[in-house]
Every structure is written in C-alpha cells, then in structure tokens.
Design a protein around this motif. Structure first.
Motif, mmCIF file in Angstrom:
data_model
loop_
_atom_site.group_PDB
_atom_site.id
_atom_site.type_symbol
_atom_site.label_atom_id
_atom_site.label_comp_id
_atom_site.label_asym_id
_atom_site.label_seq_id
_atom_site.Cartn_x
_atom_site.Cartn_y
_atom_site.Cartn_z
ATOM 1 N N VAL A 191 -18.844 24.192 18.562
ATOM 2 C CA VAL A 191 -19.054 24.569 17.162
ATOM 3 C C VAL A 191 -18.778 23.445 16.176
ATOM 4 O O VAL A 191 -19.403 23.352 15.129
ATOM 5 N N GLN A 220 -25.783 28.901 12.127
ATOM 6 C CA GLN A 220 -25.476 28.144 13.348
ATOM 7 C C GLN A 220 -25.418 29.100 14.525
ATOM 8 O O GLN A 220 -24.916 30.221 14.409
ATOM 9 N N VAL A 243 -23.636 29.775 17.916
ATOM 10 C CA VAL A 243 -22.400 29.366 18.594
ATOM 11 C C VAL A 243 -22.293 29.975 19.995
ATOM 12 O O VAL A 243 -21.226 29.921 20.601
ATOM 13 N N VAL A 298 -14.542 29.975 13.834
ATOM 14 C CA VAL A 298 -15.921 29.482 13.794
ATOM 15 C C VAL A 298 -16.328 29.217 12.348
ATOM 16 O O VAL A 298 -16.850 28.146 12.003
#
Ligand SMILES: Cc1cc2nc3c(=O)[nH]c(=O)nc-3n(C[C@H](O)[C@H](O)[C@H](O)COP(=O)(O)OP(=O)(O)OC[C@H]3O[C@@H](n4cnc5c(N)ncnc54)[C@H](O)[C@@H]3O)c2cc1C
Lengths: 762, 270
Positions: A725, A649, A651, A660
């Motif tokens: 997030v 991912q 962020v 996170v």
C-alpha cells in the motif's frame, strides 16, 4: 554492560484481527510524547559522538591532523579512516562508500573523522579542530556530462566509469512511427524524505568483545552485515536492536552513524550515542534521485498507443547506494500502467559529486510517473480526447503484458480506479465570500480571489511491491504460544522495523486471527531472530506478514494435535471443531506447554532482467493508485492551493483499513510536496537549503481533504490477498497536481517541484 | 545589566535565539531573559499612538490590536505557527533585523518609531532609519529595544506576504500599506526584497497625489498598476534559495496593486 533506557516491547490486548482497525499499541505513547525514539536513548556512562564532514563536494585529502581535537578536555577518542579495523567500505548493493574518507571526498558532507567526548558540544567543538589539508577538485555535477568520455572518473574501480547501471528494455518490434507523436523532456528535482526523527543510535560494548547497537533503521540485518565487515568482526558479535524510529521513507536503508558509533564504543569501552541535528541529517542520508527524462509516445488517431520510447538519466550522486535497483525500477515501470506494443527504454544511473541518492518512497517509479503521465496529458491534448479516456483506453488489466514481457497475473483495475476518481462530484466552486485559508497563499493574505483560476488534473501510476529482479526476498518470524497468568498469550518476534507504518499493529492482528488469542506481545525487533528484510518497497505486510502467518499456522497445527480429536481451529481462546463448536479451553489444552515455531518465508521468486532486452519476470506484484487533483492557482503570483485530492487504490485486502487510509493520505502528501515545494537545491555540488526553514514540506493548510476509494481485489499469490500500500499514492499525486496546475495556467510545466517563477514566467 | 555585560544576548520569545543556539551559530556567555520585565510586556494608547512593549507576543497583537494597528496585526497573523506566535514578538523581530521580518513592513508603512534604552538614556529612532543591512541595525551592544510607538490607524491598512507554502513560511517578499485618510498620506513597507526592509517613497507620493480622497470612486486600473510598478521599482531584491529577484519584483507589483485596491475599497465603504 547494561542496556540503555529505551522503548521496550509492546503488548496488544483485546480484539482486532485481520480486516479490523485496532488502535496501534504505541498510539498513546506517541500521542502523549512518551514514546522513546532513538534520539532518547540514555545510558549512565555514555559518551557522545560527533562527525567531521567535508565542506567540499570533491577534494583530495592531503593530510589529516587530529592532535588539536584530542587535546580538548573531555575528548576520549578521535578516529579517522586509519582506525577502521575491517574493510573501510560499505554499501547496500554495491560496496563503494568509505566509513571514513581516506584520500578523496566525493560529496559535501562526507564523513572524515569522528570524536567521542563526555558532552555533545565538546565532541562537536573537537571535531571542528581536526585539521584537514584539502586539495579542492572540480566537482562533477551534471549527470549527463558525467557520462561523457572526457568526464573525470569518480570511482576508478567501477568498470562502467561513472555509469552505475544502464537498464535497457526492448519490447515488441513494431514501427517507431505513428499518426500522432508527442515528445517531451521532464525534470525531477531532488526530494528529501524529511523524516522528523534524525539519524541516531547508541553502541554499547559487550564483555565478549562484541557490541550491542540500538538503532533506528529500516533493516537490522543489512546494517549488521555492513557493520561487521567494517569492524572486521563476526556478525554474531554485532547485535542490533531496533530503537524507536521517527520515520524512514527510504532514508534509513543506508548506514549513517552506525559504524561510527560502534568504532567509538569499541575504542573507548563506553556506550556512545550519536544524534544528528537537522542540518546534519540533510547530509546524513541519501535523497530521491533527481532525473531528466525524455519521452516519445506514438499513438493511432483513435488514441491507441503504438510505441513508447524513453531515455532517462538518474543522478545517483557520489556513491551507488541503491541506484542500480532504482534504475531498474524506472526502466521496467517506465511506460506506466499502459499497454504499448513496442517499448524502448534506456535508463542510466550515474555517479556525480552531488549528494548520494538512493531509496525514497516510490523508488524510481516516481520520476517515471511524472514523465509518462505528463506525456499522457500531452497525448490527450494532441488527440482532442479527455485525459481520462486516453488513459483508460490504454490501461493495463489482468493478463496484459508489461514491457519486460511479464504477464500481469493478478488484478490490475487501472481503468476502474481512474473512473472512480473521475466520477466523484467535484468540490464546490469558490463562493463570493472567502476564507483566506482556502485560497492560494493561505493566511498570508495574497489574494481575495483575484487572479485565481481552478484546474483539474489526473494521474495514475504503477509500482512494484517487494524486492525484484531475482533478489532472495524473505522474512523470518518466531511465534510462541503459552499460558501466562492463567491466560493464553502469543508472542511474536521478528527483526522487522516498525517505522511508523503500523507493522506492530498488523503482526498482532495476524496472530489474533490465526490463533484466536486476545493477548499478543510484540517483542522488540532485533537480530536474535533471522532477517525480516527491509521495511521498504511496500513489502512488510506481504513478507513479514506472510512469515508471521506461516509461523502461526505451524503453532496452530501443533496445538490442534495436542488437543486431538475433532480439533480443527482456534477461536476466542478456545479449541473448536470444524463447525466452530467449542471443544476445550486453550488454557487447559496448553497446560505447561510452550509451542513455538520460527519460519523463514519467501514470496515466489522473481528473475533477473535480460541485460540486453530487459525481459524477465522481474516483479512479484504490481500495485496501482489513481488521483484526481483540483487546484486553485493564483496565476499572477504563481501560488497554488490544492483544493481536493481524490484517490482510488487497489490494496488487494485492507488488512487494517485505517492504516491503509493513513498510508494513502501520507503518500499523497509526499507527492504533493514534490509537486509544489519540496526540493534540495544543489548548486555546484553544494546544498543550499539544509534546514526546514527552506526545505519546505506541506503543512496542514497545504493538504486538502482527500476522498478515498479503497478497492480490495485479492491477489491469489499474496498472504490474505493483500497488495502493498505504502508507495503507489506517492507516485500519482504529483502528476495529477501538476496536470491541474497546467489546466489552470496553460503553462507547459515540465519540471517538479513547480515554483511560482515557473507559473508566472514567460 | 546589559551595560555591565554587553555580550549578554537578550532573549525575548527565543524563537530566533534558540534556533541560533541549536545550530551552533553563536555561544553567548550569558542570556538576558526579558520575559519577566513587566514594562516590556504590555501595550497602552497614548495620544493617538500605541506604545507596544518589545515582548508582547504576536498572538496578543492579533487578538488585541486588530482595530488600532490592523497592518501589524495582519502581519503578526502570518508569522510562523501558533507556537511561534505565542512566543515571538516585535522586539525580537527588530533585534534580529532580518530583511524578511514580518513586523517591519507595517512599522515602516505606519511611520512607527523604535524606542531604545541603555544606561546612557532613551532614544527613539524612526523605523525606516533603524535597519542598516541584512541582520544589522542601529541597536548598540548595550541597548535594548523597549517598545515601538505606532500611530493608531487613521485609515485602512493591509499586509500581504508571498511564500511557497500556505502557512509557516518565511517571506519570499512582503508588502505593508497604510492609508491615512486624515492627512491623506500613503505609507508603504517592503519586506524581503532588499538588504533591509524598504519604503517605496515614490509610490507613496504618487498615491497620495492621485488618489481621489474627497469623493472616493473606485480605483482605476491605471493608478493601481502605476502604484504597483513604483513599489516594484523601489525594491532591490536578489536571487536566492527562496526565489529570484525578477519574481520578487513581479510579485511585489501584484501585492501592491491588490492591497491598494483592498484598502481603497475600505475607504469607499467608510
Ligand atoms: C518555526 C519558525 C517560524 C518563524 N516564522 C517567522 C515568520 O513567519 N516571520 C517572521 O518575521 N519571523 C519568523 N520567525 C522568526 C522569529 O519568530 C521572529 O523574528 C520573532 O519576531 C522573534 O521574536 P522573539 O521574541 O522570539 O525573539 P528572540 O529570539 O528572543 O530574539 C531575537 C533577537 O533579538 C534580540 N532581542 C530580543 N529582544 C530584544 C530587545 N528587547 N532588545 C534588543 N534585542 C532584543 C535577541 O538577542 C536576538 O538577537 C520564525 C521562527 C521560527 C523558529
């Protein structure tokens, strides 16, 4: 009246600025079971409230008789719609829901009467004695049928009949024909947020005729606006205080017991506490919209998308809640993180007599993602390409144009995220010896390896961050710096809801980074400061984080002015110059001074969509995550064990790297739940499984290890470059897992959650 | 005491009772705490049998009876979570008499008996005559389950349960199997696929007859499949929120086939 016993403010000491992972200030309390959640609120003089709910999904109320309930010893008040002093209506975007039903009930569980008594049990028993004369009506339970001309209209004042919103996207004018065409119809069941802390709070009447409400919610000011309207009271007299929140995931965006507790407190003159039980909680909040999605993808033989067409129906249930915004999301994000020259999408949000649906982590993007990712797999198969290659080939990147005409104007490393999960080593094959916990069926001993087939699948998704389509989306922060006990102390005051995501930690990190002070007090969130907006849409780090930073900047500017001379920054409790050389101690510079600023901070504005073409700059930021799922499926029993779930991912900036990773794990688990087990089963408008015995959520033996890659491609428009997030990992884990089950079984599997019957069925 | 106030609800581990109280399903005038009754909380061996007190928690069954009562110990391992296994036990499982109770299939498969006591005296009931319907049994209002008497294992035993989660799940269907290599008998118990836990008598007779007890070679596919089909045929499942009747039948045939293979493999190894 005095305040109840409850969770107070939190002090964060020591180190840990932006980019660090300091411990949560409430971590020890929570781990030791000492954190006071809203259900723990206590007041010496309090009464308990209970709610009478409709057993029918659709009925006319011909009569209401509260006398038997009032006669129960220990009962202080029994209230119905006639006792609502203001407007008997509320709703987040679209007020259409009665506080207490007057003439019609539109879903099973709709509140009709409320009781206050000296014991919760007495209140419940009395509520059961309220006599309601129902004329039971046929429920409208099929969303597609609800749109037909002959369907009973559930909200006569709604101009669209049973249609809440039709979001329409028309983009590009290329032909709707292509060399390779794949079509599919996909179904998403009704998922629940399944937070662990049920709806609860306490209303305390005040001497000025107003009241204080201690409440677990996602957005104090939106609650206050709706409560004041129902009470017919000035907003200033309705003071809200955030109580300990036991999870939210969207389920606390709408009101539940807020107005009820206030009505009972005002009537009795005593504090009134309401706590839902687990079963009641299933009726006390909105769920994720069930959806039926039809897709058609056209591509060249080389695998380039030519067009995407989609038609989706989202079942909003009995009241609108956030259906309109969810519909907008499903439509605008409906083609996924892919570039297609021509896109035609129609998304319909609909009223029925099913349980009301609204916000849940992923908010419309989840349903679409399951469908478009299933389609991308189908396309890959039709083309003879790998599922990752066909995705990478069509992936959006910075500069791409979305189906809304909006240019993606910051990093969009979709191809890179896919490559990261693809290139990770696969988990080892199962060996000859086995541990039951690692097999489908787990400790229930259903296989020792017989029938077990491994599969691998991929998914990637796109989510908007923060509120969209022209919404005035802002947050407010008050930051104060002063010397207390010989030490500089920052206090941060916002109305933002800490729902478990770690905003309390992050606010202190930002204050520490901006003001160079170790000791930060996070004041309890309440309506004594301006709105922070909702803790939803992956937006609080961005928007409240942005507000806290902006307020800190002003405080810092004042302090530097106080210091004068070459003062250029604050660090380690000192005033420093441009080169970081210490000029003075902050304690001395401040002296008796109190420096305080309150800032209302907005992200750049977005635009409403054109109602005909769906074109417009609708979303402030996009966020992306990709998953690779490896599953073992017992193909004879239809049982699944996810062996590994890799995620990558972007962020923007990992403000708190541990938090996170926690969001990625939690979001992925919720996506896993939707893939293989989580569903509120509704038949004829009636919920069949309102308990954690039969609404199953993943356990530690269902969640596999998660290798995670976090990219940090700063978004220049966002504070610190951060990107929301919380939601993206919820989107793509579901289709990745289902793709892996398809790979193992060869079954089409067009519905989530996938049940054992679907795998072993013919 | 139970005779004096028959409405008093016995509470052992409380893992069913407290859920019912919390959900307001019942409001008994009194609870009868069995936790401190020493006679109920232990087990002993007795002439080839284990007499298992009603309140011995699942965690102890798993820890202490894996050799003597392997089927029941395997079933106990699948119950709930560690917290539930520390509290709940067989007496409460029988008291609730849910068709999905995990202790029931091994009790049926092993030919266990249930010991019931009241002021009128003590009686024993074979496990397969204990259940009358969903959550109904022969237990009288003034009676307590004091113990179950289970023959010590005389051959391999198995238990398997299907649920849509890999732990902490109520059975969609379950199956218990006990082989007695001495008497050459096969015992079965089906859970969660009928109004009560069931035995599959035809499957038991078939397997006892055709299994090559003297010189055990590998089990043939035909025998395993036939056994599975006979077990599935003995079930009388319904469609409900946990699964369909058709799926339950199908899954039972798979569980029966697999558990017979595992048990037979143990016979061969021995
Ligand atoms: C989270 C959770 C998970 C669970 N998972 C499972 C599972 O996987 N499998 C499963 O089978 N069950 C499960 N259960 C149900 C429960 O744990 C079992 O039925 C357990 O065996 C009950 O035992 P107990 O000692 O707690 O009974 P209690 O709750 O104390 O009693 C249960 C019933 O039996 C009666 N009773 C108790 N003892 C006696 C006695 N000696 N004589 C007469 N009547 C008596 C009680 O009055 C009551 O009606 C679960 C329960 C929970 C809460």
């Amino acid at each position: 009246m005095s305040a109840p016993t409850r969770q107070g403010g939190l002090t964060s000491t020591g180190t840990g600025g932006v980019g660090d992972s300091p411990q949560r200030p409430d971590a020890n309390l929570k781990v030791r079971g000492e954190f006071a959640y809203s259900s723990d609120l206590w007041h010496e003089d309090m009464l308990w409230g209970a709610t009478l709910r409709s057993p029918h999904p659709h009925a006319r109320i011909r009569g209401l008789d509260t006398s038997a309930a009032l006669a129960v010893p220990g009962v202080y008040a029994v209230l119905t719609h006639e006792d609502v002093p203001g407007e008997n209506i509320y709703g987040l975007e679209h007020p259409d829901q009665p506080v207490l039903a007057a003439d019609v009930v539109r879903y099973q569980g709709e509140p009709i009467a409320i009781v206050a008594a000296d014991h919760p049990e007495t209140a419940r028993r009395a509520a059961a004695r309220v006599r309601v004369d129902y004329e039971v009506l046929d429920p409208v339970t099929d969303a597609a049928a609800a749109l037909r001309a002959d369907a009973p209209v559930l909200h006569p004042h709604n101009p669209g009949g049973n249609l809440v919103r039709h979001a329409r996207i028309r983009h590009g004018s290329g032909p709707l024909t292509a060399d390779v065409v794949v079509t599919g119809e996909y179904t998403v069941g009704m998922q629940d947020q399944a937070f662990l802390g049920p709806e609860s709070g306490m209303a305390v009447p005040a001497e000025d005729g107003g009241l204080d409400l201690y409440i677990a919610t996602q957005w104090l000011h939106a609650d206050r606006r709706q409560i004041a309207r129902a009470l017919g009271m000035d907003e200033e007299k309705v003071r809200l205080h955030l109580a300990g929140v036991g999870g939210a995931f969207g389920a606390r965006e709408d009101l539940s017991m807020q107005v009820h507790a206030c009505l009972l407190a005002l009537r009795t003159g005593k504090p009134v506490k309401i706590v839902y039980g687990r079963e009641e909680s299933f009726f006390g909040h909105v769920h994720r919209h069930p959806a039926v999605l039809r897709y058609e993808h056209g591509a060249t033989r080389d695998g380039d998308l030519v067009y995407v067409r989609a038609s989706m129906i989202l079942d909003g249930g009995a009241y609108a809640s956030t259906t309109a915004a969810v519909t907008g999301n499903a439509a605008t994000l409906g083609a996924g993180p892919y570039q297609a020259p021509t896109v035609e999408i129609d998304c319909y949000g609909v009223y029925t007599n099913n349980p009301p649906c609204g916000a849940m982590r992923g908010f419309g993007a989840v349903q679409a993602c399951f469908a478009y990712e299933s389609q991308m797999d189908k396309l890959a198969q039709a083309l003879g390409m790998s599922p990752v290659d066909v995705r990478v080939r069509n992936a959006v990147e910075q500069g791409s144009v979305m189906p809304t005409g909006q240019v993606v104007d910051s990093a969009a490393p979709v191809g890179e995220l896919l490559a990261l999960v693809r290139d990770r080593p696969l988990p080892p094959e199962r060996g000859a010896t086995f541990d039951l916990r690692e097999l489908p069926g787990g400790v229930s001993n259903t296989t020792h390896g017989e029938g077990v087939v491994r599969g691998v699948g991929y998914g990637v998704g796109i989510k908007n961050v923060a509120f969209s389509e022209g919404f005035d989306d802002y947050s407010t922060a008050r930051v104060r710096l002063e010397v207390t006990g010989g030490e500089p102390v920052v206090s941060v005051h916002t109305a933002a809801a800490e729902v478990g995501q770690g905003l309390v930690t992050l606010k202190a990190q930002i204050a520490r980074t901006e003001l160079g002070v170790a000791r930060v007090v996070i004041l309890p969130s309440d309506t004594a400061v301006g709105s922070a907006g909702s803790s939803s849409a992956s937006r609080q780090s961005y928007v409240t984080g942005g507000a806290v930073r902006a307020a800190c900047e002003r405080v810092r500017a004042d302090v530097l002015a106080l210091a004068g001379g070459a003062a250029a920054g604050l660090a380690g409790g000192k005033v420093v110059d441009g080169a970081g050389v210490v000029l003075a101690d902050l304690v001395e510079v401040l002296g008796e001074a109190v420096v305080e600023h309150t800032v209302e901070w907005r992200h750049r504005p977005t635009e409403a969509l054109d109602p005909v073409t769906g074109q417009g700059f609708a979303h402030v930021q996009y966020a992306f995550a990709a998953h690779r799922a490896v599953v073992d499926v017992d193909v004879e029993l239809g049982l699944v064990r996810v062996v590994e779930l890799a995620c990558a991912q972007d962020v923007g900036r990992a403000m708190n790297p541990d938090a996170v990773v926690g969001q990625i794990q939690g979001g992925s688990a919720q996506g896993l739940g939707l893939a293989v087990m989580e569903e509120i089963q509704v038949v004829g408008g009636v919920v069949r499984n309102p308990s954690f015995t039969d609404y199953l959520i993943p356990t530690v033996l269902d969640m596999p290890p998660m290798p995670i890659d976090v990219l940090e491609r700063a978004d220049p428009h966002a504070p610190y470059g951060l990107r929301g997030v919380g939601e993206p990992p919820t989107l793509s884990s579901t289709p990745a897992i289902v793709a892996a089950i398809r790979a193992a079984t060869g079954k089409a599997l067009t519905r989530v959650p996938v049940r054992p019957e679907h795998i072993v069925g013919d | 005491m139970k005779a004096a106030t028959p409405e008093a609800v016995p509470i052992a581990g409380g893992t069913d009772v407290m859920v019912e109280l919390n959900f307001d399903k019942r409001r008994p005038p009194a609870l009868l705490d069995l936790g401190r009754v020493a006679e109920l909380s232990g087990w002993r061996t007795d002439d080839g049998h284990v007499r298992l007190g009603a309140t011995v928690p699942y965690a102890r069954i798993v820890g202490e009876l894996g050799d003597l009562l392997p089927g029941l110990a395997m079933a106990a391992r699948t119950v709930g979570s560690p917290q539930i296994r520390n509290r709940g036990g067989v007496g409460g499982n029988l008291g609730s008499a849910s068709p999905a109770g995990d202790a029931h299939p091994p009790l049926l498969a092993t030919g266990a008996t249930v010991e019931l006591a009241s002021v009128r005296g003590v009686r024993t009931v074979p496990a397969d005559e204990f259940f009358l319907g969903p959550k109904r049994s022969v237990l009288a209002a003034d009676e307590l389950v004091t113990a179950v008497t289970v023959p010590s294992a005389a051959g391999p035993q198995q238990f398997a349960k299907v649920g849509t989660r890999n732990a902490m799940v109520i059975a969609v269907c379950s199956f218990g199997l006990a082989l007695d290599t001495g008497t050459r008998r096969v015992g079965t118990g089906i859970g969660s696929a009928g109004p009560t836990p069931l035995r599959a008598a035809a499957a038991e007779d078939f397997a006892a007859e055709v299994l090559p007890w003297d010189d055990p070679p590998a089990l043939t596919d035909e025998v395993a499949r036939e056994f599975g089909e006979l077990v599935a045929a003995a079930a009388t499942p319904i469609d409900d929120v946990r699964g369909s009747a058709a799926y339950r039948r199908r899954a039972l045939s798979v569980l029966a086939r697999r558990t017979l293979r595992w048990a037979w493999q143990d016979v061969r190894v021995r």
